[in-house]
Design a protein around this motif. Structure first.
Motif, PDB file in Angstrom:
ATOM      1  N   ILE A 149      43.390  48.636  43.976  1.00  0.00           N
ATOM      2  CA  ILE A 149      42.715  49.277  43.130  1.00  0.00           C
ATOM      3  C   ILE A 149      42.862  49.018  41.675  1.00  0.00           C
ATOM      4  CG2 ILE A 149      42.363  51.298  44.559  1.00  0.00           C
ATOM      5  CD1 ILE A 149      44.474  53.003  42.961  1.00  0.00           C
ATOM      6  N   GLY A 150      42.262  49.289  40.594  1.00  0.00           N
ATOM      7  CA  GLY A 150      42.630  49.194  39.281  1.00  0.00           C
ATOM      8  C   GLY A 150      41.131  49.574  38.116  1.00  0.00           C
ATOM      9  N   TRP A 151      41.362  49.271  37.123  1.00  0.00           N
ATOM     10  CA  TRP A 151      40.435  49.671  36.254  1.00  0.00           C
ATOM     11  C   TRP A 151      39.773  48.271  35.465  1.00  0.00           C
ATOM     12  CZ3 TRP A 151      39.649  54.312  36.604  1.00  0.00           C
ATOM     13  CH2 TRP A 151      38.694  55.145  35.909  1.00  0.00           C
ATOM     14  N   ASN A 152      38.412  48.037  36.026  1.00  0.00           N
ATOM     15  CA  ASN A 152      38.099  46.747  35.588  1.00  0.00           C
ATOM     16  C   ASN A 152      38.721  45.693  36.139  1.00  0.00           C
ATOM     17  OD1 ASN A 152      35.827  45.347  34.310  1.00  0.00           O
ATOM     18  ND2 ASN A 152      37.096  45.036  32.393  1.00  0.00           N
ATOM     19  N   VAL A 153      39.147  45.858  37.469  1.00  0.00           N
ATOM     20  CA  VAL A 153      40.169  45.206  38.133  1.00  0.00           C
ATOM     21  C   VAL A 153      39.647  43.801  38.749  1.00  0.00           C
ATOM     22  CG1 VAL A 153      39.749  46.174  40.576  1.00  0.00           C
ATOM     23  CG2 VAL A 153      42.032  44.986  40.003  1.00  0.00           C
ATOM     24  N   VAL A 154      38.336  43.573  38.832  1.00  0.00           N
ATOM     25  CA  VAL A 154      37.612  42.267  39.161  1.00  0.00           C
ATOM     26  C   VAL A 154      37.368  41.399  38.088  1.00  0.00           C
ATOM     27  CG1 VAL A 154      35.717  41.281  40.622  1.00  0.00           C
ATOM     28  CG2 VAL A 154      37.002  43.306  41.443  1.00  0.00           C
ATOM     29  N   GLN A 155      36.481  42.120  37.114  1.00  0.00           N
ATOM     30  CA  GLN A 155      35.960  41.651  35.816  1.00  0.00           C
ATOM     31  C   GLN A 155      37.158  41.330  34.887  1.00  0.00           C
ATOM     32  OE1 GLN A 155      32.907  40.706  36.408  1.00  0.00           O
ATOM     33  NE2 GLN A 155      32.885  42.316  38.263  1.00  0.00           N
ATOM     34  N   PHE A 156      38.260  41.829  35.055  1.00  0.00           N
ATOM     35  CA  PHE A 156      39.229  41.396  34.122  1.00  0.00           C
ATOM     36  C   PHE A 156      40.562  40.978  34.764  1.00  0.00           C
ATOM     37  CE2 PHE A 156      43.018  42.215  31.347  1.00  0.00           C
ATOM     38  CZ  PHE A 156      42.562  41.388  29.981  1.00  0.00           C
ATOM     39  N   ASP A 157      41.338  42.021  35.341  1.00  0.00           N
ATOM     40  CA  ASP A 157      42.368  41.339  35.974  1.00  0.00           C
ATOM     41  C   ASP A 157      42.504  40.313  37.135  1.00  0.00           C
ATOM     42  OD1 ASP A 157      44.393  44.316  35.045  1.00  0.00           O
ATOM     43  OD2 ASP A 157      42.377  44.807  35.619  1.00  0.00           O
ATOM     44  N   LEU A 158      41.539  40.572  37.954  1.00  0.00           N
ATOM     45  CA  LEU A 158      41.676  39.445  38.875  1.00  0.00           C
ATOM     46  C   LEU A 158      41.320  38.106  38.288  1.00  0.00           C
ATOM     47  CD1 LEU A 158      40.577  41.207  42.462  1.00  0.00           C
ATOM     48  CD2 LEU A 158      42.903  40.489  41.743  1.00  0.00           C
ATOM     49  N   ARG A 159      40.281  38.396  37.427  1.00  0.00           N
ATOM     50  CA  ARG A 159      39.628  36.991  36.817  1.00  0.00           C
ATOM     51  C   ARG A 159      40.726  36.397  35.960  1.00  0.00           C
ATOM     52  NH1 ARG A 159      37.903  36.157  31.926  1.00  0.00           N
ATOM     53  NH2 ARG A 159      37.965  38.269  31.405  1.00  0.00           N
ATOM     54  N   VAL A 160      41.570  37.137  35.429  1.00  0.00           N
ATOM     55  CA  VAL A 160      42.474  36.277  34.321  1.00  0.00           C
ATOM     56  C   VAL A 160      43.515  35.798  35.323  1.00  0.00           C
ATOM     57  CG1 VAL A 160      44.054  36.964  32.650  1.00  0.00           C
ATOM     58  CG2 VAL A 160      42.101  37.937  32.380  1.00  0.00           C
ATOM     59  N   LEU A 161      43.981  36.645  36.339  1.00  0.00           N
ATOM     60  CA  LEU A 161      44.966  35.915  37.180  1.00  0.00           C
ATOM     61  C   LEU A 161      44.356  34.741  37.776  1.00  0.00           C
ATOM     62  CD1 LEU A 161      46.282  39.175  38.851  1.00  0.00           C
ATOM     63  CD2 LEU A 161      47.357  37.942  37.561  1.00  0.00           C
ATOM     64  N   SER A 181      47.973  49.584  42.987  1.00  0.00           N
ATOM     65  CA  SER A 181      47.351  49.733  41.851  1.00  0.00           C
ATOM     66  C   SER A 181      47.879  48.665  41.082  1.00  0.00           C
ATOM     67  CB  SER A 181      47.381  51.079  40.915  1.00  0.00           C
ATOM     68  OG  SER A 181      46.917  51.108  39.703  1.00  0.00           O
ATOM     69  N   LEU A 182      46.923  47.484  40.352  1.00  0.00           N
ATOM     70  CA  LEU A 182      47.293  46.520  40.094  1.00  0.00           C
ATOM     71  C   LEU A 182      46.561  46.652  38.510  1.00  0.00           C
ATOM     72  CD1 LEU A 182      47.229  43.046  41.353  1.00  0.00           C
ATOM     73  CD2 LEU A 182      45.794  43.354  38.927  1.00  0.00           C
TER      74      LEU A 182
END
Length: 790
Positions: free
Chosen positions: A226-238, A158-159
């Motif tokens: 896995i994550g919560w809004n992991v693509v649209q936020f977490d991975l995008r910001v990373l 979980s990221l």
């Protein structure tokens, strides 16, 4: 050395054109760990009508590496076709465009190599790899066959990240696979206030944070992120941070970057394919599994499912507190960050969400993180069976989009009732496909059949072959698999198969599908109309009355009060007799085997069907009832009413529930109405007055019609500017507001007093009168004195 036979589960799939042909790559989860399967120099194929041979050969002269072959296949128009085999998949796209200019269709040129390789072998997700050469974790040129029962044990991480209000990266948390860790920007400024159950790693720069993240993925090698809004936020910001720092972000297996793609029809929506790892967003997975919440924020879902949430309040407090913790108490920020990871893990566990995602991949043939995709799933199963019937698929748009009838909704009989039983057809549309042999190939065969006795006649003069079809067998296979899943207690697989089967009729009615045909989908929906009407006639011939029906359910009033056991017995008798009648009738009328099955769903000891507001006509898809199960346990049920809708205030929902529950249970209700209105006017229910509505567009897109939520959002962002805080609503989102004497005002910037008259007239009165008028009563009569005083 040659590899031994190996079972695996496909995590990701990819193709690329290489010098010697098209290479296909599958990453598998296996008991021996992750394995990369590389299939080299694969050939791609498309099809063209044989009558266009000369024009195609002229094009092939300019496109080396393409070959024409004679095939025993036909188009849906009964024309013989040729196969066009290409060394490189992109050559088919170039040929399709060239032929399009000549108005020559090229069939199936858009089926991607890695999908076709699986579908033609009837593989969805579980595979057996035979042969091939193995080097490290790579198997080259192994042969694949299906392993439908294989399920892997996957490693999950979980990221979650924390950022400033302007999306400057502060920390990265990882929980699940490997030790729990948080990478934090900057040096420690405070000692932990309490012992930490995770490792806090301070990093001197964002570059170091990202390099450590890359290293973490190499060391711990998860299968699923896995994550919560992991693509649209977490991975995008990373990715944004990595680009700014000039360091590659390499979370894929083999230190591969994310292969970012944008949604062709949804601006700003991103896909993040990660070689060798499945990326699952909790919000999208819950929606795919048909979970519903008033809000899909992590806080709301965690509270609903786990009974707990975060330790920071609303959006403004959150950003201010994150900033404070980053500046003054980094261990506290790290604890907050890792808590989000833990909440996501627990939500996945509570809902069996990962199991559902994997079972869905096995059922559909789609990659595990491909949500939606009903059309792709249909094609995955249908194309190989259609090919073996001697046909190639039409192209999208071959039949122009046209309206078709939807599900049957019976006119309702409004009012209050005792003893209503609901009977429901089990998977009605799939059972219609099985029973009446509705099928794209079957329709083509039926239209050209020479023997009328070999046909099944359907609505709108459709005719289907009794012998040559594909879809009924596909549905039957899934039907039996679902029954077995239910017997085995595998709820995620049962749910995945149910959703897949139920999507098929909708796929046939989707103009984006290559098999779209209004006659096909009408053969399902209009048959549903006939079934529901004949069922209504059957129950009314038995002395009962159908007061409502919707697509596959019929609401039967037993006409007099029944005890619970008696009502259940009547329902069981109706179910038995209706099913027997269908079996006999279909055999006698058309010589068909019956797969229609009606079931008992609910007994309502008390039931209420309202009118359409402002008329005497009964409403549709809106009702309430007091259900009673076989053990006599009661439950209030609301469908479509204000109680079940998030755009009404808690004041209205609680009022409706309280009023109906009193009437259903035969308790006095007039004093309740009077007291509820008095308490509202006295300000005792102010906590229930909040509207929560969604802004579906940018704030500046509302120019002519400006609804209350938009007015409130504009006031909120004006307040944010005055407070030097980021604006919250310019791109849309959810707004909470109340109606004041100055109109709608957001909670965070309310100045005027509450407009209590609004809540009485717009929230309580419509609900009350819909319920009270059938009883000869009214809201005005019960509250008139109070309202005049107010």
């Amino acid at each position: 050395m040659a590899s031994t036979e190996l079972k695996g589960f496909i995590l990701t799939r990819h193709w690329r054109d290489a010098p010697d042909g098209t290479d296909i790559e599958y990453w598998l989860a296996t008991e021996q760990g992750p394995r990369r399967l590389l299939l080299r120099a694969q050939t791609s194929v498309a099809f063209v009508a044989a009558r266009h041979r000369a024009a195609v050969e002229a094009q092939l002269a300019t496109l080396p590496g393409l070959e024409l072959r004679e095939l025993a296949l036909r188009s849906f128009g009964q024309e013989p076709v040729l196969g066009i085999y290409a060394r490189h998949f992109r050559q088919l796209g170039r040929l399709a465009r060239a032929l399009q200019a000549l108005q020559i269709p090229l069939y199936e040129a858009d089926v991607r190599p890695h999908d076709r390789h699986l579908m033609e072998r009837f593989i969805t997700a579980g595979v057996v790899v035979e042969g091939g050469q193995q080097a490290g974790d790579t198997i080259v040129d192994g042969r694949l066959r299906p392993a439908p029962g294989y399920r892997p044990v996957v490693k999950v991480v979980s990221l979650d990240i924390e950022t400033s209000a302007t999306e400057e990266l502060y920390s990265i948390a990882l929980d699940g696979t490997g030790p729990r860790v948080v990478f934090m920007l900057g040096e420690a400024v405070a000692a932990p206030a309490a012992p930490m159950d995770f490792t806090l790693v301070h990093c001197a720069s964002r570059r170091e944070m990202l390099e450590r993240l890359n290293g973490w993925f190499v060391e711990h090698d998860p299968d699923v992120v896995i994550g919560w809004n992991v693509v649209q936020f977490d991975l995008r910001v990373l990715q944004k941070a990595a680009d700014a720092c000039g360091v590659p972000l390499l979370p894929g297996r083999g230190c591969q970057p994310i292969a970012w793609r944008t949604h062709p029809g949804q601006q700003g929506y991103l896909f993040a394919p990660m070689p060798g790892r499945v990326v699952i967003d909790g919000i999208e997975a819950l929606r795919a599994a048909m979970w519903s919440f008033p809000s899909f924020s992590l806080e709301s879902v965690a509270q609903a499912l786990l009974g707990e949430g975060k330790d920071i309040g609303d959006a403004y407090d959150k950003m201010a507190e994150i900033e404070r913790r980053y500046q003054e108490d980094k261990p506290a920020l790290a604890a907050y960050n890792i808590q989000d990871c833990a909440l996501v893990l627990r939500i996945f566990e509570k809902t069996a969400l990962l199991q559902f995602v994997l079972e869905r991949a096995q059922a559909t043939g789609l990659q595990a993180d491909h949500f939606g995709g009903s059309i792709a799933a249909f094609s995955h199963h249908y194309l190989p069976r259609m090919h073996r019937m001697g046909y190639v698929a039409p192209n999208v748009g071959d039949i122009a989009a046209k309206a078709y009838p939807g599900g049957y909704v019976m006119d309702s009989r409004p009012g209050f009732y005792d003893a209503v039983v609901v009977l429901d057809y089990k998977s009605l549309y799939p059972s219609i496909i099985r029973t009446f042999l509705v099928d794209p190939v079957g329709l083509v065969e039926g239209m050209h059949a020479q023997e009328p006795a070999a046909l099944v006649h359907g609505p709108q003069d459709t005719v289907f072959s009794r012998e040559r079809h594909c879809l009924p067998e596909i549905v039957t296979t899934f039907w039996h698999a679902r029954d077995e899943a239910k017997r085995a207690g595998n709820a995620p697989l049962s749910q995945a198969l149910k959703l897949l089967m139920n999507s098929f009729a909708g796929v046939l009615g989707a103009s984006e599908c290559r098999f779209f045909n209004p006659k096909l989908v009408s053969a399902v929906t209009l048959r549903g109309h006939e079934i529901m009407k004949r069922t209504r006639d059957f129950v009314e011939q038995r002395g009962h009355q159908a007061i409502y029906g919707d697509t596959d359910s019929i609401f039967v009033w037993l006409k007099r009060p029944h005890g619970n056991a008696e009502a259940h017995a009547v329902a069981a008798g109706l179910v038995r007799d209706i099913n027997a009648w269908w079996t006999r009738t279909l055999r006698e009328e058309q010589g068909l085997e019956n797969f229609l099955e009606i079931e008992f769903d609910t007994h309502y000891g008390k039931f209420f069907m309202p009118t359409i507001r402002g008329s005497d006509v009964g409403s549709k898809k809106r009702y309430a009832g007091l259900s009673v199960d076989a053990q006599g346990r009661e439950e209030m049920v609301f469908r479509g009413l204000e109680m079940a809708r998030s755009d009404w205030t808690p004041l209205a929902r609680q009022f409706q529930e309280g009023l109906l529950s009193r009437i259903f249970r035969g308790e006095p209700y007039r004093a309740f109405v009077t007291e509820y209105a008095r308490a509202t006017l006295a300000g005792e229910k102010d906590a229930l007055l909040v509207y929560r509505k969604r802004l579906r567009h940018r704030l500046d897109a509302y120019q002519v019609n400006v609804p209350p939520q938009v007015r409130a959002a504009r006031l909120a962002d004006e307040h944010n500017l005055r407070m030097n805080r980021p604006m919250q609503y310019q791109q849309g989102g959810w707004i909470r507001y109340v109606m004041t004497r100055n109109g709608p005002e957001p909670l965070e910037a309310r100045r005027a007093g509450i407009d209590y008259a609004h809540y009485l007239n717009k929230q309580l009165l419509p609900i009350a009168d819909a319920i009270l008028h059938p009883m000869g009563d009214s809201f005005a009569a019960l509250t008139g004195a109070q309202r005049r005083l107010f």
